[in-house]
Design an enzyme around this catalytic site. Structure first.
Site, PDB file in Angstrom:
ATOM      1  N   SER A  42      -3.419  -8.439   2.165  1.00 22.47           N
ATOM      2  CA  SER A  42      -3.780  -7.345   2.948  1.00 22.47           C
ATOM      3  C   SER A  42      -4.817  -6.023   2.540  1.00 22.47           C
ATOM      4  O   SER A  42      -6.305  -7.243   2.336  1.00 22.47           O
ATOM      5  CB  SER A  42      -2.095  -6.716   1.955  1.00 22.47           C
ATOM      6  OG  SER A  42      -1.380  -5.892   2.940  1.00 22.47           O
ATOM      7  N   ASP A 155       1.108  -9.474   8.011  1.00 22.67           N
ATOM      8  CA  ASP A 155       0.430  -9.629   6.661  1.00 22.67           C
ATOM      9  C   ASP A 155       1.249 -10.662   5.844  1.00 22.67           C
ATOM     10  O   ASP A 155       1.775 -10.831   5.834  1.00 22.67           O
ATOM     11  CB  ASP A 155       1.464  -8.408   5.690  1.00 22.67           C
ATOM     12  CG  ASP A 155       0.522  -8.039   5.147  1.00 22.67           C
ATOM     13  OD1 ASP A 155       0.086  -8.780   4.943  1.00 22.67           O
ATOM     14  OD2 ASP A 155       0.612  -6.606   5.207  1.00 22.67           O
TER      15      ASP A 155
END
Length: 301
Positions: A42, A155
């Site tokens: 991320s 993600d």
């Protein structure tokens, strides 16, 4: 003659708290600790990519200039798949980092994403750099998923917020992991999400939704708290089975995951975290046979 141990950096997720990675990397550089391998998840993928591309200072200059209003201006509403497309913010990020392929970076780099259909953990180690970073950063519900090799990716924090395992798979003998969510807490009070005149229209709508009673948190606060809880719990479970040699946990509980305009505060805490841990860092590296040209006394002075 044996090769020296390879140092891997596992840069964890945490959205706006991820600017602390910049301070951590700078402080490690001052200690003479140079990474041989970078793995990110991320926001850790974005900062790690900038570092591997030699563009960390360019990224830092950009994010230090953020105001809340400027951050909201980077958000482009989507009509499906998530609240925002992400074209604008990741387009500018690519200008800062460079339009590169992962194979062209000066350091081995990879990032973690999650395959939406199967839930499998995906390690992105080749191809367009910013496409991989964007996939790793696609927070469910916030950013639309990224189509990569005929797979929809979201993600990486959904499955592996601090990618220690990826670092080891890439050949790291010593892993320095940065966990941004060790002291996170749900940052909401008994008031609605309010910051009149500062929010993106979509966020203003979100803030009002669900606030039927004065003590009910707004939808944005619920999303913030839920994501923080998820990342902290998954990180704890993953690192229990595969702990890093060195774990750095900046004190970032005061920052919400949406506080991208507070880069200076996060970067400063990243540096302080390394300084607090100097004796342990040096002891662990020495135990692993890593020789650092700079000692702790030099950094502290």
């Amino acid at each position: 003659m044996t090769n020296p141990p390879k140092i891997g950096l596992a840069l964890g997720s945490g959205a706006a708290r991820g600017w602390a990675h910049i301070g951590v990397l700078q402080a490690l550089d001052e200690l003479g600790i140079k990474a041989d391998i970078i793995a990110g998840c991320s926001i850790g993928a974005l900062v790690g990519a900038a570092y591997a591309a030699g563009q960390l200072s360019s990224l830092e200059e950009w994010v230090r200039g953020f105001t809340r209003l400027q951050v909201m201006g980077l958000l482009d509403p989507a009509f499906s798949g998530g609240l925002f497309r992400g074209d604008k913010v990741f387009g500018i990020a690519e200008e800062k980092v460079g339009e590169l392929k992962i194979e062209e970076l000066s350091l081995p780099f990879a990032c973690v994403a999650t395959e939406l259909e199967s839930g499998r953990e995906c390690w992105l180690q080749k191809g367009p750099l910013m496409e991989a970073v964007r996939a790793s950063c696609s927070i469910p519900g916030m950013f639309v998923p990224v189509k990569h090799d005929d797979r929809w990716l979201i993600d990486g924090a959904v499955v592996n917020p601090v990618p220690v395992s990826l670092c080891r798979a890439m050949g790291a003998d010593v892993v320095i992991a940065v966990n941004l969510n060790a002291d996170s807490r749900a940052l909401w009070t008994d008031r609605r999400d309010e910051d009149e005149g500062q929010k993106h229209p979509v966020l203003q709508w979100l803030a009002k939704r669900g606030s039927l009673q004065p003590d009910t948190p707004g939808m944005w606060s619920v999303m913030n708290g839920s994501i923080s809880i998820m990342q902290e719990r998954i990180t704890r479970a993953r690192m229990a089975g595969d702990p890093p040699e060195i774990l750095l946990s900046p004190h970032l509980g005061q920052l919400a995951i949406t506080d991208f305009h507070k880069a200076a505060e996060a970067i400063y805490e990243g540096k302080l975290c390394v300084e607090r841990m100097i004796p342990m860092i040096m002891a662990e590296l020495a135990r692993a046979g890593v020789v650092c040209p700079t000692g702790p006394q030099e950094l502290e002075n």
